[in-house]
Design a protein around this motif. Sequence first.
Motif, short mmCIF file in Angstrom:
data_model
loop_
_atom_site.label_atom_id
_atom_site.label_comp_id
_atom_site.label_asym_id
_atom_site.label_seq_id
_atom_site.Cartn_x
_atom_site.Cartn_y
_atom_site.Cartn_z
N ALA A 1 10.60 1.21 -5.38
CA ALA A 1 9.25 0.71 -5.58
C ALA A 1 8.34 1.17 -4.44
O ALA A 1 7.19 1.55 -4.65
CB ALA A 1 9.24 -0.81 -5.68
N LEU A 2 8.89 1.16 -3.23
CA LEU A 2 8.13 1.59 -2.06
C LEU A 2 7.70 3.06 -2.19
O LEU A 2 6.55 3.41 -1.89
CB LEU A 2 9.01 1.38 -0.83
N ALA A 3 8.62 3.90 -2.65
CA ALA A 3 8.28 5.31 -2.82
C ALA A 3 7.22 5.49 -3.90
O ALA A 3 6.28 6.28 -3.76
CB ALA A 3 9.54 6.11 -3.17
N VAL B 1 4.96 3.24 -4.95
CA VAL B 1 3.67 2.72 -4.48
C VAL B 1 3.08 3.64 -3.42
O VAL B 1 1.86 3.86 -3.38
CB VAL B 1 3.83 1.30 -3.92
N GLY B 2 3.95 4.19 -2.57
CA GLY B 2 3.48 5.15 -1.58
C GLY B 2 2.80 6.33 -2.26
O GLY B 2 1.73 6.78 -1.84
N GLY B 3 3.40 6.84 -3.33
CA GLY B 3 2.81 7.95 -4.08
C GLY B 3 1.48 7.56 -4.70
O GLY B 3 0.52 8.34 -4.68
N ARG B 4 1.40 6.35 -5.22
CA ARG B 4 0.14 5.91 -5.85
C ARG B 4 -0.94 5.71 -4.80
O ARG B 4 -2.12 6.01 -5.04
CB ARG B 4 0.36 4.63 -6.65
N LEU B 5 -0.54 5.19 -3.64
CA LEU B 5 -1.51 5.02 -2.56
C LEU B 5 -2.10 6.37 -2.18
O LEU B 5 -3.31 6.52 -2.03
CB LEU B 5 -0.83 4.37 -1.35
N ARG B 6 -1.24 7.39 -2.09
CA ARG B 6 -1.76 8.74 -1.78
C ARG B 6 -2.72 9.23 -2.84
O ARG B 6 -3.73 9.85 -2.54
CB ARG B 6 -0.59 9.72 -1.70
N VAL C 1 -4.61 7.46 -4.84
CA VAL C 1 -5.90 6.77 -4.75
C VAL C 1 -6.66 7.22 -3.50
O VAL C 1 -7.89 7.37 -3.53
CB VAL C 1 -5.72 5.23 -4.75
N GLN D 1 -8.15 11.38 7.04
CA GLN D 1 -7.64 12.44 6.18
C GLN D 1 -8.69 13.53 6.02
O GLN D 1 -9.87 13.23 5.82
CB GLN D 1 -7.29 11.86 4.80
N LEU E 1 5.16 5.17 5.38
CA LEU E 1 5.42 5.45 3.97
C LEU E 1 5.85 6.88 3.73
O LEU E 1 6.60 7.15 2.78
CB LEU E 1 4.14 5.23 3.17
N PHE F 1 9.24 7.74 2.86
CA PHE F 1 9.78 7.40 1.54
C PHE F 1 9.12 8.19 0.42
O PHE F 1 9.49 8.06 -0.73
CB PHE F 1 9.62 5.90 1.28
N THR F 2 8.08 8.98 0.76
CA THR F 2 7.44 9.77 -0.29
C THR F 2 7.84 11.24 -0.09
O THR F 2 8.98 11.59 -0.33
CB THR F 2 5.91 9.56 -0.29
N ALA G 1 12.21 -3.89 3.48
CA ALA G 1 11.67 -3.12 2.33
C ALA G 1 10.73 -3.99 1.51
O ALA G 1 9.67 -3.53 1.07
CB ALA G 1 12.82 -2.59 1.47
N LEU H 1 6.76 -3.42 0.92
CA LEU H 1 6.18 -3.37 -0.42
C LEU H 1 4.92 -4.24 -0.51
O LEU H 1 3.90 -3.83 -1.08
CB LEU H 1 7.25 -3.85 -1.40
N VAL I 1 2.13 -2.46 1.55
CA VAL I 1 1.59 -1.29 0.86
C VAL I 1 0.81 -1.73 -0.38
O VAL I 1 -0.23 -1.15 -0.70
CB VAL I 1 2.71 -0.32 0.47
N LEU J 1 -2.92 -0.68 -1.08
CA LEU J 1 -3.31 -0.03 -2.34
C LEU J 1 -4.52 -0.75 -2.93
O LEU J 1 -5.49 -0.12 -3.37
CB LEU J 1 -2.13 -0.03 -3.31
N VAL K 1 -7.68 0.17 -1.00
CA VAL K 1 -8.20 1.50 -1.33
C VAL K 1 -8.78 1.51 -2.74
O VAL K 1 -9.79 2.16 -2.99
CB VAL K 1 -7.11 2.59 -1.16
N LEU L 1 -12.44 2.59 -3.68
CA LEU L 1 -12.72 3.59 -4.72
C LEU L 1 -13.75 3.05 -5.70
O LEU L 1 -14.69 3.76 -6.10
CB LEU L 1 -11.42 3.95 -5.46
#
Lengths: 237, 237
Positions: A128-130, A132-137, A139, B64, B86, B89-90, B125, B129, B132, B136, B139, B143
């Motif tokens: 889940a952390l991975a 959510v990390g991807g979704r955070l990126r 956004v 960024q 993060l 994990f990504t 973990a 979660l 993060v 999320l 952000v 947005l």
Amino acid sequence: MPPPPDPAVLHGMPLFAGLEADALGDVVGQARSRLVPRGTAVFSQGEPAAAGHALIDGRVKIVQTGPDGQQVVLRFIGPGEMFGTLAIFTDGVYPADAVTVADCVELSWPAAAMTALMERHPAIARNALAIVGGRLREVQNRLREVSTERVERRIAHALLRLVRQAGRRVDAGVEINFPLSRQDVAEMTGSTLHTVSRTLSAWEAQGIVESGRQQVVIRKPHALVAIAEDLPAADRP
Amino acid sequence: MPPPPDPAVLHGMPLFAGLEADALGDVVGQARSRLVPRGTAVFSQGEPAAAGHALIDGRVKIVQTGPDGQQVVLRFIGPGEMFGTLAIFTDGVYPADAVTVADCVELSWPAAAMTALMERHPAIARNALAIVGGRLREVQNRLREVSTERVERRIAHALLRLVRQAGRRVDAGVEINFPLSRQDVAEMTGSTLHTVSRTLSAWEAQGIVESGRQQVVIRKPHALVAIAEDLPAADRP
């Protein structure tokens, strides 16, 4: 209610990657599955987050409404993706509406069951952390685009993101494989229906895209990449 | 190098909430601590994510840079917060620069150690979660603001977010307790230095804020809330 799901439906879901067969059996044993017809709210912004969700089939639009009623499409959820699950771990309230844009099959786990599953199978929390990390990126990238890019590039980026997520090769090019309106594109890019219509019409005239009422086909993906990356016109195919 | 940190420094850090004393000892035993002077890069965008980080003291700006060199301030990290974690994990690459805007003390854990700590202590973990998930949401809210609100409201929202995160009561009102430039505010709100300067000057003339070269004091927080929420002028204090 459909029959209890087969653990095989969990295969390929990033949330459950790396789990052994008995763990997958445990996960699916706690799940409720249901068919949700197109145009139905799976959950609504502001409701208590009673469950975590994963999509087996179909497409779900996640839309957030601001205090003034203005809407932003946060994401389209496709098969295999989790949604509405983080709220269990944050403030316990769904942060957006989830509406089916096609007939869907979803699994859900009551909040307490999802928490207990993560206790028993820590790989779920790490997965889940991975995710959510991807979704955070994603956004964060969109925030940067909306903050710094002109609207034409943002629309190109949004369409390319949808192609990666839900593109299907067809004779004319690559089709975004679910009903997508121009208003959706406006709400994904911080622009207006008028601007999206004007932009798509110009691209249609150039043979780059083809769009119907609820359908978008990218005829020349490379030309769209050139617009998204702001390549000089000479480099545009 | 400072002496090995005392496990007490971890108390109050959301990432390690709920851990027993021996688990906290394990966590701190794997940590490296260091002093980082103001104006130093802790890590840079695009570098391999060698470690996870947490701030003990000071303030770190996460910035960024887009393909065209345009910058967005993603966040200011304050004491007790994790950052740059993060990426482990990504995709294993830092997605932004982290630059100290004050003298800092940070802890870091090599990527493999952080992964192993989460294996041994699953609460980490789950805490990650929740953290993060909260970011999320933040952000996503930004947005929505950048996509739908006019710039004056976005600047008000950004300042109020900083007040919640780092506000300190002073005689004149509430001070944002770290060096903050007008360019930073521009890069937090998708606006320009010119617009931020014009807006802050107007607010100063109305006695709402006071801003120096690297300092912002909110004299009338309620007036700022009224602007952020777009209350009619009659309701503005």
